[in-house]
Design a protein around this motif. Structure first.
Motif, short mmCIF file in Angstrom:
data_model
loop_
_atom_site.label_atom_id
_atom_site.label_comp_id
_atom_site.label_asym_id
_atom_site.label_seq_id
_atom_site.Cartn_x
_atom_site.Cartn_y
_atom_site.Cartn_z
N HIS A 81 42.34 25.84 18.01
CA HIS A 81 41.55 25.53 16.92
C HIS A 81 40.20 24.99 17.41
CE1 HIS A 81 41.42 23.54 12.74
NE2 HIS A 81 40.41 22.86 13.35
N HIS A 82 39.29 25.77 16.94
CA HIS A 82 37.87 25.67 17.32
C HIS A 82 36.93 24.24 16.68
CE1 HIS A 82 33.36 27.21 17.38
NE2 HIS A 82 33.60 26.66 18.36
N LEU A 83 36.44 23.54 17.35
CA LEU A 83 35.67 22.41 16.98
C LEU A 83 34.12 22.71 17.22
CD1 LEU A 83 38.23 19.88 18.36
CD2 LEU A 83 38.22 20.70 16.27
N PRO A 84 33.44 23.13 16.38
CA PRO A 84 32.01 23.24 16.61
C PRO A 84 31.33 21.91 17.19
CG PRO A 84 32.77 24.58 14.68
CD PRO A 84 33.80 23.65 15.01
N TRP A 85 31.79 20.70 16.35
CA TRP A 85 31.04 19.76 16.73
C TRP A 85 31.18 19.10 18.07
CZ3 TRP A 85 34.59 16.11 18.27
CH2 TRP A 85 35.80 16.34 17.59
N ALA A 86 32.38 19.53 18.52
CA ALA A 86 32.60 19.02 20.19
C ALA A 86 31.53 19.65 21.02
CB ALA A 86 34.26 19.35 20.42
N GLU A 87 31.22 20.84 20.85
CA GLU A 87 30.19 21.59 21.70
C GLU A 87 28.86 21.27 21.26
OE1 GLU A 87 32.92 25.57 22.17
OE2 GLU A 87 31.74 25.42 20.23
N SER A 88 28.29 20.31 20.37
CA SER A 88 26.87 20.08 20.13
C SER A 88 26.47 18.61 20.53
CB SER A 88 26.89 20.19 18.63
OG SER A 88 25.34 19.93 18.04
N PRO A 89 25.24 18.47 21.12
CA PRO A 89 24.65 17.43 21.40
C PRO A 89 24.42 16.44 20.35
CG PRO A 89 23.11 19.03 21.87
CD PRO A 89 24.34 19.86 21.44
N ASP A 90 24.22 17.08 19.05
CA ASP A 90 23.66 16.58 17.80
C ASP A 90 24.82 15.70 16.96
OD1 ASP A 90 21.17 17.70 18.18
OD2 ASP A 90 21.85 19.78 16.80
N TRP A 91 26.05 15.87 17.75
CA TRP A 91 27.29 15.11 17.16
C TRP A 91 27.93 13.96 18.37
CZ3 TRP A 91 29.90 15.84 12.63
CH2 TRP A 91 29.25 17.13 11.73
N ALA A 92 28.28 12.99 17.79
CA ALA A 92 28.88 11.78 18.38
C ALA A 92 30.59 11.72 18.07
CB ALA A 92 28.21 10.61 18.41
N TYR A 93 31.27 11.46 19.02
CA TYR A 93 32.91 11.25 18.50
C TYR A 93 33.20 10.01 19.22
CZ TYR A 93 37.71 12.14 18.41
OH TYR A 93 38.95 11.97 18.14
N GLY A 94 34.18 9.17 18.54
CA GLY A 94 34.91 8.43 18.99
C GLY A 94 36.31 8.19 18.30
N GLY A 95 37.28 7.95 19.02
CA GLY A 95 38.49 7.96 18.60
C GLY A 95 39.82 7.31 19.28
N GLY A 96 41.06 7.29 18.79
CA GLY A 96 41.97 6.63 19.55
C GLY A 96 43.14 7.40 19.22
N LEU A 97 44.34 6.71 19.48
CA LEU A 97 45.76 7.24 19.62
C LEU A 97 46.76 6.29 18.93
CD1 LEU A 97 48.17 9.46 20.13
CD2 LEU A 97 47.98 8.31 22.20
N TYR A 98 47.49 6.66 17.88
CA TYR A 98 48.60 5.82 17.35
C TYR A 98 50.02 6.55 17.70
CZ TYR A 98 45.54 2.34 15.38
OH TYR A 98 44.79 1.37 15.03
N HIS A 99 50.84 5.74 18.16
CA HIS A 99 52.39 6.47 18.02
C HIS A 99 52.89 5.91 16.77
CE1 HIS A 99 56.44 6.68 20.13
NE2 HIS A 99 56.13 7.72 19.50
N ILE A 100 53.48 6.92 15.86
CA ILE A 100 54.08 6.54 14.50
C ILE A 100 55.49 6.71 14.46
CG2 ILE A 100 53.36 6.44 12.19
CD1 ILE A 100 50.43 6.86 12.51
N GLN A 101 56.15 5.84 13.65
CA GLN A 101 57.69 6.17 13.61
C GLN A 101 57.92 6.84 12.12
OE1 GLN A 101 59.86 5.75 16.15
NE2 GLN A 101 58.03 5.40 17.41
N CYS A 102 57.25 8.06 12.01
CA CYS A 102 57.61 8.75 10.69
C CYS A 102 57.46 10.24 11.07
CB CYS A 102 56.51 8.20 9.64
SG CYS A 102 55.07 8.82 9.57
N ASP A 103 58.01 11.06 10.39
CA ASP A 103 57.80 12.43 10.19
C ASP A 103 56.46 12.78 10.20
OD1 ASP A 103 57.69 15.31 9.23
OD2 ASP A 103 59.77 15.04 8.37
N TYR A 104 55.92 13.83 11.01
CA TYR A 104 54.67 14.04 10.96
C TYR A 104 53.91 14.50 9.71
CZ TYR A 104 55.07 19.02 10.94
OH TYR A 104 55.61 20.58 10.85
#
Length: 364
Positions: A142-165
């Motif tokens: 999957h291509h993520l153009p925003w991840a290759e651009s200095p004009d964008w910032a990213y912040g995130g996290g991870l959850y482990h969830i007990q349900c069907d995806y």
């Protein structure tokens, strides 16, 4: 208010296998894999497979079956030495290709090879291909153009969830729930009142909703401040959800000063972002949820990134409880038939693409 036609549908449809195998899934973030001598490997179950991840002597990611060929111990309980993975039970040394390198005082030349999984490290994530390794094409990532651009910032996290995806896919492709689950952050009554449109473009399912002349909810008041705009402004708001196989949902969201063009408004009069959702199946009733937000305003403001990450984390934690309780209900009542309304079209279309991919893999 929209007129919704109710139809009864089976709770589960399609093939018995619930996820495509021949696809790239996010397995972990790059930061989760330590570098250097004595580093601890990472054990994680992906699409029903128990996998151990670690970095070799060159810092490259290796992914192997989490099974020591000696006594079946999890290799993830070991450590890295000289670029190899050492089993923490009896010291067996495993190479990156799945072949045993050595073992104290033992001959290992006839030890069976364990499975190696193709991986790619890109965009700050480690991606794994759980299916046929001969079909692991990097061009399908999957291509993520925003991840290759200095004009964008990213912040995130991870959850482990007990349900069907797929319940998370349903959740993200129908944002009507924001009015109720997220009433104190991103929800507002206009979400219920705005028409929702669902369409399919190639292999992408799109659900979108536009709201004009509304007050910004608390989360977006913060966004307006971060973009240097008056937080009490009347705004036009949009939500454009995009599902792509195997289980990724990117949601274009934002607000613009009303009357300035809405979604198409100039960057100077809006605060817009992409809600990033990588949903990786673990088992039939659990998944790894890599969430985040990419934004193209105030990209160099690290404090704002942290504030948005904290706020978004609280929002998604509200989804977590709802989805896990929903899964418990579905397991308790497996024969119940669920209603499908027009607001569910995005999730239904997404599941159709998932089922189609599985059938094609199975040669049906």
């Amino acid at each position: 208010m929209q007129q919704a036609e109710a139809r009864t549908q089976p709770q589960t449809t399609g093939p018995q296998n619930t996820w495509p195998q021949n696809a790239w899934y996010v397995a972990c973030t790059s930061a989760e894999l330590a570098v250097g001598e004595g580093a601890k490997p990472l054990g994680r179950q992906i699409c029903g497979e128990r996998v151990v991840f670690y970095r070799d002597g060159e810092g490259r990611v290796a992914a192997l079956e989490d099974f020591c060929p000696h006594r079946g111990a999890p290799l993830s309980l070991g450590f890295v030495r000289d670029g190899h993975l050492v089993c923490g039970y009896h010291g067996l040394v495993m190479g990156c290709e799945g072949r045993t390198v050595s073992m104290p005082e033992q001959r290992v030349d006839r030890f069976p090879t364990i499975r190696r999984f193709p991986t790619i490290e890109r965009y700050g994530f480690v991606w794994i291909w759980p299916g046929d390794p001969e079909r692991a094409d990097p061009a399908k990532l999957h291509h993520l153009p925003w991840a290759e651009s200095p004009d964008w910032a990213y912040g995130g996290g991870l959850y482990h969830i007990q349900c069907d995806y797929r319940l998370m896919v349903d959740n993200l492709m129908d944002l009507t729930h924001e009015t109720y689950v997220h009433a104190g952050s991103i929800g507002q009554k206009e979400i219920d009142e705005a028409p929702v449109e669902t369409l399919v473009e190639g292999e992408e399912v799109i659900t979108r909703r536009f709201m004009e002349g509304v007050s910004a909810p608390p989360f977006w008041r913060m966004g307006l401040r971060g973009a240097g705009l008056p937080e009490d402004s009347v705004v036009d708001r949009w939500q454009i959800c995009r599902f792509n196989l195997p289980s990724h949902v990117m949601i274009e969201v934002g607000v613009a000063l009303t009357g300035q063009g809405g979604y198409a408004a100039d960057r100077s009069v809006k605060a817009s972002s992409i809600v990033v959702d990588f949903i990786t199946p673990e088992t039939e009733t659990s998944h790894w949820y890599f969430w985040g937000m990419a934004r193209n305003f105030a990209a160099d403001d690290a404090a704002l990134t942290d504030t948005i990450r904290e706020g978004q984390g609280k929002i998604f934690s509200e989804d977590l409880e709802m989805l896990e309780r929903q899964q418990q209900n579905l397991l308790r009542h497996p024969d119940r038939r669920l209603l499908k309304l027009n607001i569910d079209a995005g999730g239904v279309r997404s599941r159709m693409l998932i089922d189609k991919a599985i059938r094609e893999e199975q040669g049906a």
